[in-house]
Design a protein around this motif. Structure first.
Motif, PDB file in Angstrom:
ATOM      1  N   UNK A 168       6.383  10.841  48.437  1.00 48.97           N
ATOM      2  CA  UNK A 168       6.131  12.261  48.704  1.00 48.97           C
ATOM      3  C   UNK A 168       6.988  13.143  47.796  1.00 48.97           C
ATOM      4  N   UNK A 169       8.238  12.727  47.573  1.00 46.86           N
ATOM      5  CA  UNK A 169       9.139  13.481  46.702  1.00 46.86           C
ATOM      6  C   UNK A 169       8.604  13.499  45.273  1.00 46.86           C
ATOM      7  N   UNK A 170       8.149  12.346  44.803  1.00 47.74           N
ATOM      8  CA  UNK A 170       7.597  12.257  43.450  1.00 47.74           C
ATOM      9  C   UNK A 170       6.359  13.132  43.301  1.00 47.74           C
ATOM     10  N   UNK A 171       5.475  13.077  44.266  1.00 41.46           N
ATOM     11  CA  UNK A 171       4.237  13.870  44.194  1.00 41.46           C
ATOM     12  C   UNK A 171       4.530  15.362  44.225  1.00 41.46           C
ATOM     13  N   UNK A 172       5.598  15.763  44.929  1.00 37.36           N
ATOM     14  CA  UNK A 172       5.940  17.182  45.044  1.00 37.36           C
ATOM     15  C   UNK A 172       6.623  17.723  43.799  1.00 37.36           C
ATOM     16  N   UNK A 173       7.503  16.922  43.176  1.00 42.89           N
ATOM     17  CA  UNK A 173       8.331  17.442  42.092  1.00 42.89           C
ATOM     18  C   UNK A 173       8.048  16.812  40.728  1.00 42.89           C
ATOM     19  N   UNK A 174       7.453  15.622  40.719  1.00 44.31           N
ATOM     20  CA  UNK A 174       7.165  14.935  39.454  1.00 44.31           C
ATOM     21  C   UNK A 174       5.768  14.311  39.532  1.00 44.31           C
TER      22      UNK A 174
END
Length: 333
Positions: free
Chosen positions: A194-200
């Motif tokens: 989820x962090x990757x999809x949101x910021x990268x």
């Protein structure tokens, strides 16, 4: 009036224990049990203790995911002594109320894994049957602030106890169950995704639970030779943006982390990740990041706690916390 009565009752119990010392040898646990029983009678009447000796003062079981025998329980809590003084807590709200709030501290739920050495016997007992959204208040004697593990073997059962963990008095715990996770590895991988999809967007793992991206790539820069001494700058954060460590002066000031000059981290480079980690006493995810870089390059990485601090956590790093790093390798001298 009740406080005066409680003081008299508890004092009487302790004096009685002392007066009988010549005739009857009482253990500390027995004395604390008598004090707790007296406190319960004053404040809760004829409330019965559980078979282990603790008292459930209030409980709402909750309606969400149930706590299982090996669940990871995310919980907020407070601890009081029998006079009502708060001796421990883990929320920002309580820190503000108690006047102990600090900008540099990180406030997050505790993570206890049922059935392991991360949860005291008394806490494990009161969490059984609880669900997410539940709240329990219990009075626990120090004899239950220990950790007992049971290992089944082919021929027998081995039980070990680690003692009272420094608990020296009765305590009143209030615990709110915030989240229950059965597979911590999958849970962390989901957080990282989820962090990757949101910021990268579009960034994928290079290995299970590890994300890496060069933010300044220098294809013509020198590669780092084995056993070379390199200088590393970094910013370490949790996924919520909290900065738990940095050796960059301006960044430290921005996050109000004062206390002297910040120097680059000296690392002896190894081409083998395991050696790079152990020889330099750094965490696995940090070693994986550095090994993929050249002189003068910058990169970000984020990874699950099995490559970080795992269950133990560290200063202002909770248990089972995925970590995020910005890393710079200084140019070759």
């Amino acid at each position: 009036m009740r406080k005066i009565s409680l003081y008299i009752v508890i004092t009487s119990v302790l004096l009685l224990a002392g007066s009988c010392a010549k005739d009857v040898s009482e253990s500390t646990d027995t004395i604390y049990k008598r004090v707790l029983d007296a406190w319960i009678r004053v404040n809760y009447g004829n409330l019965a203790a559980t078979s282990s000796g603790l008292y459930i003062l209030d409980r709402d079981y909750g309606t969400g995911t149930p706590v299982g025998d090996s669940s990871y329980v995310f919980a907020n809590y407070t601890v009081q002594d029998l006079t009502g003084n708060f001796t421990d807590f883990n929320t920002q709200e309580m820190a503000r109320l108690m006047g102990t709030y600090a900008d540099t501290a990180h406030y997050a739920p505790a993570v206890w894994r049922m059935g392991t050495t991360s949860v005291y016997d008394g806490i494990a007992e009161i969490l059984k049957g609880m669900k997410v959204g539940g709240h329990v208040k219990a009075a626990i004697p120090p004899s239950l602030m220990k950790i007992t593990t049971t290992e089944n073997t082919t021929n027998n059962t081995t039980t070990t106890s680690s003692g009272n963990q420094g608990a020296t008095e009765n305590a009143v715990y209030e615990i709110s169950v915030m989240k229950v996770v059965e597979d911590i590895d999958k849970y962390e991988e989901s957080l990282l995704k989820d962090f990757a999809e949101s910021y990268y967007p579009g960034l994928d793992t290079t290995s299970a639970g590890f994300y890496f991206l060069k933010t300044l790539e220098l294809p013509d820069a020198d590669t780092i030779a084995a056993d070379a001494s390199i200088k590393v700058r970094y910013i370490g954060k949790l996924l919520d943006g909290y900065c738990f460590d940095t050796n960059i002066q301006d960044t430290a000031k921005f996050y109000r982390r004062y206390g002297g000059e910040r120097s680059a981290l000296s690392v002896t480079f190894k081409t083998d990740e395991a050696s790079l980690q152990t020889d330099n006493s750094i965490i696995g995810g940090f070693a994986k990041t550095i090994r993929r870089m050249r002189y003068g390059e910058r990169a970000i990485s984020f990874f699950k706690s099995s490559m970080g601090y795992e269950a133990a956590g560290s200063t202002n790093i909770p248990s089972y916390a995925p970590l995020f790093f910005e890393v710079w390798i200084e140019p070759k001298e």
